[in-house]
Design an enzyme around this catalytic site. Structure first.
Site, PDB file in Angstrom:
ATOM      1  N   THR A  73      40.262  67.452  39.853  1.00 13.51           N
ATOM      2  CA  THR A  73      41.485  67.546  39.079  1.00 13.51           C
ATOM      3  C   THR A  73      42.189  68.846  39.428  1.00 13.51           C
ATOM      4  O   THR A  73      41.615  69.748  40.049  1.00 13.51           O
ATOM      5  CB  THR A  73      41.223  67.459  37.564  1.00 13.51           C
ATOM      6  OG1 THR A  73      42.466  67.261  36.882  1.00 13.51           O
ATOM      7  CG2 THR A  73      40.561  68.729  37.043  1.00 13.51           C
ATOM      8  N   TYR A  74      43.447  68.913  39.043  1.00 12.45           N
ATOM      9  CA  TYR A  74      44.282  70.096  39.288  1.00 12.45           C
ATOM     10  C   TYR A  74      44.591  70.774  37.969  1.00 12.45           C
ATOM     11  O   TYR A  74      44.831  70.111  36.955  1.00 12.45           O
ATOM     12  CB  TYR A  74      45.593  69.685  39.968  1.00 12.45           C
ATOM     13  CG  TYR A  74      46.651  70.774  39.934  1.00 12.45           C
ATOM     14  CD1 TYR A  74      46.592  71.846  40.821  1.00 12.45           C
ATOM     15  CD2 TYR A  74      47.694  70.733  39.007  1.00 12.45           C
ATOM     16  CE1 TYR A  74      47.543  72.859  40.781  1.00 12.45           C
ATOM     17  CE2 TYR A  74      48.647  71.736  38.966  1.00 12.45           C
ATOM     18  CZ  TYR A  74      48.575  72.797  39.850  1.00 12.45           C
ATOM     19  OH  TYR A  74      49.517  73.802  39.800  1.00 12.45           O
ATOM     20  N   ILE A 140      40.582  64.113  31.038  1.00  9.75           N
ATOM     21  CA  ILE A 140      39.482  64.423  30.130  1.00  9.75           C
ATOM     22  C   ILE A 140      38.207  64.598  30.941  1.00  9.75           C
ATOM     23  O   ILE A 140      37.898  63.772  31.814  1.00  9.75           O
ATOM     24  CB  ILE A 140      39.298  63.303  29.083  1.00  9.75           C
ATOM     25  CG1 ILE A 140      40.537  63.201  28.200  1.00  9.75           C
ATOM     26  CG2 ILE A 140      38.049  63.537  28.232  1.00  9.75           C
ATOM     27  CD1 ILE A 140      40.562  61.991  27.310  1.00  9.75           C
ATOM     28  N   GLY A 141      37.494  65.671  30.670  1.00  6.78           N
ATOM     29  CA  GLY A 141      36.209  65.903  31.323  1.00  6.78           C
ATOM     30  C   GLY A 141      35.401  66.892  30.499  1.00  6.78           C
ATOM     31  O   GLY A 141      35.872  67.996  30.229  1.00  6.78           O
ATOM     32  N   ILE A 153      40.160  68.774  27.711  1.00  7.75           N
ATOM     33  CA  ILE A 153      41.283  67.937  28.112  1.00  7.75           C
ATOM     34  C   ILE A 153      42.345  68.784  28.800  1.00  7.75           C
ATOM     35  O   ILE A 153      42.380  70.006  28.650  1.00  7.75           O
ATOM     36  CB  ILE A 153      41.925  67.213  26.904  1.00  7.75           C
ATOM     37  CG1 ILE A 153      42.643  68.230  26.005  1.00  7.75           C
ATOM     38  CG2 ILE A 153      40.878  66.428  26.127  1.00  7.75           C
ATOM     39  CD1 ILE A 153      43.575  67.602  24.992  1.00  7.75           C
ATOM     40  N   CYS A 170      41.112  62.495  40.064  1.00  6.70           N
ATOM     41  CA  CYS A 170      40.087  61.682  39.395  1.00  6.70           C
ATOM     42  C   CYS A 170      39.686  60.464  40.214  1.00  6.70           C
ATOM     43  O   CYS A 170      39.283  59.436  39.675  1.00  6.70           O
ATOM     44  CB  CYS A 170      40.544  61.273  38.000  1.00  6.70           C
ATOM     45  SG  CYS A 170      40.858  62.681  36.927  1.00  6.70           S
TER      46      CYS A 170
END
Length: 213
Positions: A73-74, A140-141, A153, A170
């Site tokens: 993700t960025y 979300i991770g 998030i 993702c």
């Protein structure tokens, strides 16, 4: 439960160190559950399921290994990252339900600006419909340690969306067969400030998580 809001860009290693320390403090009972609202300088993070081939431009921005779930993700200016350090075990221990609540938090935040956020089977995060396509607006991770969550998030207010081009966000690519991209509140015509977004996040959080301490 406490909220921390940063008014400067936070380096990713500093954020990770803070979260790990706060998790230990929450476990020891020396600090309250915490939601930390930050922005980062431009960077990419790799979750535990990240595939090397999904990092399309390796030398563009710093890349950090992350213990959270998910893929690449960025993070960058104009994107609100909410790091959520909550005692999931004390709240019932339902990890899947906790992730669902995080999704609901993003959805209810967007609803305050008349945006319909959607869950999609097989696609992590929160999505919006734009014409004939669907674009991702929130990621979300999380990771749990000793039953306490960290990471959390991210929600795109007005980041440089071109910065997402250096990764397959993702693991979901944009192509003729898979027409999924990334969007933001600003791209959807919602011109608000970061403090206004923060207020919406805090209100929606109370709706979803309030009263569970």
């Amino acid at each position: 439960m406490t909220w921390l809001i940063e008014d400067r860009l936070i380096e990713y290693p500093d954020a990770t160190a803070f979260m790990e320390k706060r998790v230990d403090e929450i476990r020891a009972g020396s600090a309250p559950e915490t939601v930390w609202l930050v922005e980062h300088p431009p960077l990419y993070t790799a979750g535990t399921s990240a595939k090397a081939g999904d990092l399309l431009i390796p030398d563009r921005f710093p890349v950090y290994e992350s213990g959270r779930g998910g893929q690449f993700t960025y993070h960058g200016p104009g994107q609100r990252v909410a790091y959520v350090m909550l005692n999931v075990k004390a709240r019932g221990g339902d990890v899947r339900g906790f992730v669902h609540d995080l999704e609901e938090w993003v959805i209810r935040t967007l609803a305050r600006f008349n945006i319909t956020g959607l869950r999609r089977e097989g696609r992590v995060g929160i999505w919006v419909v734009e014409g004939k396509r669907e674009d991702k607006i929130g990621a979300i991770g999380i990771r749990l340690r000793h039953g306490i969550s960290y990471h959390g998030i991210s929600l795109n207010l007005e980041p440089d969306l071109a910065h997402f081009n250096g990764i397959v966000p993702c693991g979901i690519s944009e192509s003729a067969a898979s027409p999924y991209g990334v969007t933001s509140l600003a791209k959807l015509g919602i011109m608000i400030s970061m403090p206004e977004l923060d207020m919406a996040l805090m209100g929606a959080f109370e709706e979803v998580f309030g009263g569970r301490d």
